[in-house]
Scaffold this active site. Sequence first.
Site, short mmCIF file in Angstrom:
data_model
loop_
_atom_site.label_atom_id
_atom_site.label_comp_id
_atom_site.label_asym_id
_atom_site.label_seq_id
_atom_site.Cartn_x
_atom_site.Cartn_y
_atom_site.Cartn_z
N ARG A 19 -9.20 -3.55 36.78
CA ARG A 19 -8.26 -4.29 36.22
C ARG A 19 -8.21 -4.22 34.80
O ARG A 19 -9.25 -3.93 34.29
CB ARG A 19 -8.21 -5.73 36.80
CG ARG A 19 -8.29 -5.87 38.28
CD ARG A 19 -8.38 -7.30 38.69
NE ARG A 19 -8.31 -7.35 40.25
CZ ARG A 19 -9.30 -7.59 40.91
NH1 ARG A 19 -10.47 -7.29 40.45
NH2 ARG A 19 -9.26 -7.78 42.27
N LYS A 33 -11.60 -10.81 39.29
CA LYS A 33 -10.70 -11.63 39.61
C LYS A 33 -11.41 -12.72 40.61
O LYS A 33 -12.16 -12.54 41.41
CB LYS A 33 -9.71 -11.01 40.44
CG LYS A 33 -8.36 -11.86 40.88
CD LYS A 33 -7.41 -11.23 41.48
CE LYS A 33 -6.05 -11.51 41.56
NZ LYS A 33 -4.82 -11.08 42.34
N HIS A 63 -2.25 -1.23 35.11
CA HIS A 63 -2.47 -1.42 36.49
C HIS A 63 -2.06 -0.09 37.43
O HIS A 63 -2.70 -0.02 38.34
CB HIS A 63 -1.90 -2.71 37.10
CG HIS A 63 -2.67 -3.45 38.16
ND1 HIS A 63 -3.95 -4.22 38.10
CD2 HIS A 63 -2.66 -3.38 39.51
CE1 HIS A 63 -4.34 -4.69 38.88
NE2 HIS A 63 -3.57 -4.24 40.07
N ARG A 82 -5.26 1.93 37.92
CA ARG A 82 -6.01 1.42 39.10
C ARG A 82 -5.36 1.71 40.39
O ARG A 82 -5.88 2.09 41.52
CB ARG A 82 -5.99 -0.31 38.87
CG ARG A 82 -6.67 -0.89 40.04
CD ARG A 82 -6.88 -2.44 39.71
NE ARG A 82 -7.12 -3.38 40.82
CZ ARG A 82 -8.35 -3.67 41.39
NH1 ARG A 82 -9.40 -3.03 40.72
NH2 ARG A 82 -8.45 -4.45 42.50
N HIS A 119 -11.41 -5.72 46.21
CA HIS A 119 -10.64 -6.56 46.85
C HIS A 119 -11.32 -7.69 47.91
O HIS A 119 -12.46 -7.14 48.63
CB HIS A 119 -9.76 -5.85 47.83
CG HIS A 119 -8.68 -5.21 46.90
ND1 HIS A 119 -7.94 -4.06 47.49
CD2 HIS A 119 -7.96 -5.49 45.71
CE1 HIS A 119 -6.88 -3.74 46.43
NE2 HIS A 119 -7.03 -4.79 45.40
N TYR A 168 -2.38 0.88 49.86
CA TYR A 168 -2.07 2.34 49.26
C TYR A 168 -2.10 3.12 50.44
O TYR A 168 -1.59 4.42 50.08
CB TYR A 168 -3.60 2.59 48.66
CG TYR A 168 -3.83 1.61 47.56
CD1 TYR A 168 -2.82 1.63 46.29
CD2 TYR A 168 -4.87 0.37 47.35
CE1 TYR A 168 -3.16 0.60 45.17
CE2 TYR A 168 -4.83 -0.55 46.29
CZ TYR A 168 -4.11 -0.08 45.36
OH TYR A 168 -4.24 -1.18 44.20
#
Length: 302
Positions: free
Chosen positions: A141, A166, A237, A240, A263, A272
Amino acid sequence: MQHPHLDTRVSPLRQRLIDDMNMRRFSRETQRNYLRDIGRLATFLGRSPDTATADDLRRFQIEQQEGGVPVPTMNSIVSALRFFFTQTLDRPDLARRLVRLAHPRNLPVVLSRDEVARLLNATTCLKHQAALSVAYGAGLRVAEVSMLKVADVDSERMLLRVERGKGGRYRNAMLSEGLLTLLRQWWKVGRQQGVMHRDGWLFPGQHAMKPISTRQLYRIVVEAAQAADIAKRVGPHTLRHSFATHLLEDGTDIRIIQVLLGHAKLNNTALYAKVATRTVRTVTSPLDKLGLFKPAEAFPDV
């Protein structure tokens, strides 16, 4: 500007909230967003948010919806308020009253491999090329790229240590041979320029004691995309997203990609699969396996 209830009269409450967020290693940006969103409730109530009732929360969310507040914004406010009521106030009963709304997620913009190469080559200096290469080559990120330190590059284990992911989570990101080579080149140039230090930032900002800002990284990506004649709407992003999509197209297991991206939920990574066109093209249809139809000639021009 924060609501006066959060700034003055209930400053001990605000401090308790900040302490709770610091304890969970929330980023500065997340803390700012949570304080702002809890301030929205205080403004609606006209009093301290810790006095809210279940009916207050219901009316607050109805007013937001009727006022046209976008669904993602409403859900972000719910996250902030749930944390506030559950962790800071120990009122999970109120947190349960907050409704998170479903909304369709837009498919991410993904660059082709050729577009990524053109974008990286269109950067104006080695520092910018190295920073964007980290975003793509390790799938980080933008805030994670910004906060990397020189010591986070582990060339023995071929890992990048991401300390401020995150939600304050720690993780290891991949470090490829090519990326390591580029970072070593940047280290050499940065040392010559006097901006790189062993215990300093991997990508210093205009002031060597501060990291490059996420805003500057965004600007670097946009300018490189323009220089590379890429018409897509591109931000940090996007690199990414492209990292994850290209791995999936190369046959990497989606659960491994989930770990590399950091994640918490597989659902986020599974998105994705919808944009991995190369993966779709490599699948043989069960209809073709029946062998009923011979390859046809091209459609005639109409």
